[in-house]
Design an enzyme around this catalytic site. Structure first.
Site, mmCIF file in Angstrom:
data_model
loop_
_atom_site.group_PDB
_atom_site.id
_atom_site.type_symbol
_atom_site.label_atom_id
_atom_site.label_comp_id
_atom_site.label_asym_id
_atom_site.label_seq_id
_atom_site.Cartn_x
_atom_site.Cartn_y
_atom_site.Cartn_z
ATOM 1 N N HIS A 202 0.859 -1.200 0.000
ATOM 2 C CA HIS A 202 0.000 0.000 0.000
ATOM 3 C C HIS A 202 0.887 1.239 0.000
ATOM 4 O O HIS A 202 1.962 1.244 0.606
ATOM 5 C CB HIS A 202 -0.887 0.014 1.252
ATOM 6 C CG HIS A 202 -2.063 0.928 1.119
ATOM 7 N ND1 HIS A 202 -1.977 2.259 1.416
ATOM 8 C CD2 HIS A 202 -3.326 0.713 0.688
ATOM 9 C CE1 HIS A 202 -3.150 2.834 1.191
ATOM 10 N NE2 HIS A 202 -3.996 1.910 0.747
ATOM 11 N N ASP B 25 -7.982 -5.148 -0.348
ATOM 12 C CA ASP B 25 -8.459 -5.979 -1.468
ATOM 13 C C ASP B 25 -8.148 -7.454 -1.310
ATOM 14 O O ASP B 25 -8.627 -8.275 -2.087
ATOM 15 C CB ASP B 25 -7.829 -5.474 -2.772
ATOM 16 C CG ASP B 25 -8.306 -4.068 -3.100
ATOM 17 O OD1 ASP B 25 -7.469 -3.156 -3.154
ATOM 18 O OD2 ASP B 25 -9.526 -3.899 -3.246
HETATM 19 C C1 SDX Z 1 -6.024 0.280 -3.033
HETATM 20 O O1 SDX Z 1 -4.253 4.760 -1.992
HETATM 21 C C2 SDX Z 1 -5.206 4.129 -1.443
HETATM 22 O O2 SDX Z 1 -5.635 4.437 -0.373
HETATM 23 C C3 SDX Z 1 -5.778 2.968 -2.241
HETATM 24 C C4 SDX Z 1 -6.808 2.110 -1.535
HETATM 25 C C5 SDX Z 1 -8.085 2.883 -1.322
HETATM 26 O O3 SDX Z 1 -8.844 2.497 -0.402
HETATM 27 O O4 SDX Z 1 -8.372 3.787 -2.108
HETATM 28 O O5 SDX Z 1 -6.315 1.686 -0.278
HETATM 29 C C6 SDX Z 1 -7.190 0.884 -2.350
HETATM 30 O O6 SDX Z 1 -5.749 0.663 -4.142
HETATM 31 C C7 SDX Z 1 -5.188 -0.744 -2.309
HETATM 32 C C8 SDX Z 1 -3.938 -1.209 -3.166
HETATM 33 C C9 SDX Z 1 -4.440 -2.288 -4.134
HETATM 34 N N1 SDX Z 1 -3.389 -2.672 -5.090
HETATM 35 C C10 SDX Z 1 -2.775 -3.868 -5.025
HETATM 36 O O7 SDX Z 1 -2.989 -4.704 -4.133
HETATM 37 C C11 SDX Z 1 -1.828 -4.154 -6.176
HETATM 38 C C12 SDX Z 1 -0.562 -4.825 -5.636
HETATM 39 N N2 SDX Z 1 0.145 -3.851 -4.839
HETATM 40 C C13 SDX Z 1 1.196 -3.087 -5.499
HETATM 41 O O8 SDX Z 1 1.075 -2.883 -6.843
HETATM 42 C C14 SDX Z 1 1.756 -1.957 -4.658
HETATM 43 O O9 SDX Z 1 1.955 -2.443 -3.404
HETATM 44 C C15 SDX Z 1 0.970 -0.661 -4.555
HETATM 45 C C16 SDX Z 1 0.684 -0.080 -5.882
HETATM 46 C C17 SDX Z 1 -0.312 -0.874 -3.828
HETATM 47 C C18 SDX Z 1 1.821 0.299 -3.735
HETATM 48 O O10 SDX Z 1 2.932 0.574 -4.448
HETATM 49 P P1 SDX Z 1 4.133 1.442 -3.791
HETATM 50 O O11 SDX Z 1 3.903 1.817 -2.389
HETATM 51 O O12 SDX Z 1 4.434 2.507 -4.778
HETATM 52 O O13 SDX Z 1 5.227 0.410 -3.687
HETATM 53 P P2 SDX Z 1 6.272 0.256 -4.809
HETATM 54 O O14 SDX Z 1 5.572 -0.097 -6.088
HETATM 55 O O15 SDX Z 1 7.182 1.424 -4.763
HETATM 56 O O16 SDX Z 1 7.047 -1.041 -4.273
HETATM 57 C C19 SDX Z 1 7.986 -0.925 -3.204
HETATM 58 C C20 SDX Z 1 8.705 -2.249 -3.220
HETATM 59 C C21 SDX Z 1 9.162 -2.622 -4.632
HETATM 60 O O17 SDX Z 1 10.299 -3.468 -4.475
HETATM 61 P P3 SDX Z 1 11.789 -2.800 -4.671
HETATM 62 O O18 SDX Z 1 11.765 -2.052 -5.985
HETATM 63 O O19 SDX Z 1 11.957 -1.880 -3.469
HETATM 64 O O20 SDX Z 1 12.729 -3.976 -4.649
HETATM 65 O O21 SDX Z 1 7.803 -3.289 -2.827
HETATM 66 C C22 SDX Z 1 7.595 -4.173 -3.901
HETATM 67 C C23 SDX Z 1 8.034 -3.457 -5.164
HETATM 68 O O22 SDX Z 1 8.472 -4.382 -6.147
HETATM 69 N N3 SDX Z 1 6.164 -4.473 -3.933
HETATM 70 C C24 SDX Z 1 5.672 -5.689 -4.089
HETATM 71 C C25 SDX Z 1 4.273 -5.523 -4.008
HETATM 72 N N4 SDX Z 1 3.980 -4.233 -3.810
HETATM 73 C C26 SDX Z 1 5.157 -3.579 -3.773
HETATM 74 N N5 SDX Z 1 6.259 -6.899 -4.282
HETATM 75 C C27 SDX Z 1 5.423 -7.957 -4.399
HETATM 76 N N6 SDX Z 1 4.075 -7.877 -4.327
HETATM 77 C C28 SDX Z 1 3.467 -6.685 -4.139
HETATM 78 N N7 SDX Z 1 2.145 -6.611 -4.083
#
Ligand code: SDX
Length: 397
Positions: free
Chosen positions: A271, A331
């Site tokens: 998140h 989710d």
């Molecule tokens: C919602 O904003 C809100 O409030 C949204 C929400 C709402 O109520 O409106 O809460 C609803 O959208 C919840 C989020 C739903 N999305 C997902 O579940 C999709 C999977 N999650 C990711 O795509 C990701 O975690 C995000 C988009 C939710 C958050 O992305 P960030 O904070 O920008 O994290 P990032 O992409 O910068 O990742 C940081 C690190 C990375 O690794 P490194 O580059 O540091 O090595 O964490 C890793 C990412 O690769 N990572 C994950 C991951 N999410 C982040 N690795 C594996 N699985 C994941 N799900």
């Protein structure tokens, strides 16, 4: 110092706006609507009562709640031309495409409440949007399965009315299972608002140009559709279905999520704000467990829930996830409940958009009621060429 809170200057520079609607503490895993903890609202409130709280800032008295309910139910119908408009979509159109198109077109049918500088018209549009989303959502589903649209029955509660429009058919009586009504009402409460997430920020930026509220909410629906945002609930179930179908150990998918080359992500994990357990996920996990327990061991969704619990258990012990503060978000479990209720996969994000409409509308009303509100204009860090002269076509290589 802002109200009861003090912020460090670094955070202040990142804030896009001020708002008194929802408070999140991502490190502590805190979520409050108008100061009330989400845990207490989930236990004691209803979605309609939470709608009143988010819109007007206070919990309603019984009389206020009754009057608000009447305002909402009187707007559940859609203009009859809307039926023809919705029927024009391909039957296999994703319901979110229908939602974006139909909600955006509402201003063509309800232009008497689009003066964004008129407080009473803003309130009528707010009531219309909250009331009509379940009808539009259910009708988009009925259109996709070739069944007749079911009109709202205003004797029913908000969530019961929606489930009836989703699943009733003219040939036989239908009474929604009370367990499903309660579980869905909880999901709507938990998804009602969440501060300045991507879709709410989209609504605020769109509305800041003084665009009509229906266009602003349509923009929010479009933003929510993405799998990184509201589309994640659909993606979580697709991921769990894939794990069931492939029959590999759960560890395999946790390892894939850590493999940089693979770009595979555990959907429903991580998140932008919560670097702790999403408080909504904790509530939804219990609702899911209790609902499935009541449906019996042979319920096909029990296997999905067991896999989700195993994924969570392994990931939360894994350094890769711990180092990145990756926890289940709202989710991760919600889709299992929606599937247990019988809601099809392509309707999951529609349910999220139905729930989040009150949050979008509350933020839009808060912004438009502020006389100092101006058009949003985010700035950028320019990284292109400094300056250069035009090169005539005939002299270019
Ligand atoms: C919602 O904003 C809100 O409030 C949204 C929400 C709402 O109520 O409106 O809460 C609803 O959208 C919840 C989020 C739903 N999305 C997902 O579940 C999709 C999977 N999650 C990711 O795509 C990701 O975690 C995000 C988009 C939710 C958050 O992305 P960030 O904070 O920008 O994290 P990032 O992409 O910068 O990742 C940081 C690190 C990375 O690794 P490194 O580059 O540091 O090595 O964490 C890793 C990412 O690769 N990572 C994950 C991951 N999410 C982040 N690795 C594996 N699985 C994941 N799900």
């Amino acid at each position: 110092e802002l109200g009861y809170f003090t912020y460090d200057p670094g955070f202040l520079s990142t804030a896009s706006c001020q708002s008194a609607i929802t408070y999140i503490d991502g490190n502590e895993g805190i979520l409050r609507y108008r100061g009330y903890p989400i845990e207490q609202l989930a236990e004691h409130s209803s979605y309609l009562e939470v709608c009143y709280l988010l819109l007007y800032g206070e919990l309603p008295s019984a009389t206020e709640l009754g009057e608000f309910g009447n305002h909402i139910t009187r707007h559940t119908m859609l203009h009859e031309a809307m039926r023809r408009f919705m029927s024009a979509f391909r039957h296999d159109a994703h319901p979110m495409a229908t939602m974006v198109g139909v909600v955006g077109a509402l201003s063509a049918f309800y232009s008497d409440s689009t003066d964004v500088h008129n407080a009473r018209q803003r309130e009528i549009s707010a009531h219309r949007l909250i009331a009509k989303m379940p009808t539009i959502a259910a009708w988009s589903y009925k259109h996709s399965i070739g069944e007749p649209f079911v009109y709202p029955d205003n004797k029913l509660g908000f969530t019961e009315n929606f489930l009836r429009m989703m699943f009733a058919v003219p040939t036989e009586p239908f009474v929604p299972d009370a367990r499903f009504v309660r579980a869905l009402d909880l999901i709507l409460i938990l998804h009602a608002d969440h501060e300045q997430n991507a879709s709410t920020s989209t609504v605020r930026l769109t509305g800041s140009s003084e665009a009509n509220p229906f266009a602003a909410i349509s923009a929010g629906i479009a933003s929510l559709w993405g799998p990184a945002h509201g589309g994640a609930n659909e993606a979580v179930i697709s991921m769990l279905d894939e794990i069931v179908a492939e029959g590999r150990p759960v560890q395999h998918y946790v390892d894939r999520a850590k493999d940089k080359e693979d770009r595979y992500r555990l959907m429903g994990f991580g998140h932008r704000v919560y670097k702790n357990y999403d408080p909504r996920a904790r509530i939804i996990r219990k609702v899911c467990h209790d609902l499935l327990s009541g449906l019996g061991e042979d319920n096909p969704n029990q296997e999905l829930f067991d896999i989700a619990m195993e994924l969570e258990r392994i990931a939360l012990q894994d350094d890769y996830f711990k180092e990145r503060n990756l926890y289940p978000n709202v989710d991760f479990y919600s889709g299992i409940i929606l599937r247990a209720i019988g809601i099809p996969l392509n309707m999951f994000t529609v349910i999220f958009s139905m729930a989040r409409t009150v949050g979008w509308v509350a933020h839009w009303m808060e912004m438009m009621a502020d006389p100092k509100s101006r058009i949003g204009r985010p700035r950028q860090l320019y990284t292109g060429y400094v300056a250069r002269d035009y090169v005539p076509l005939e002299t270019r290589a």
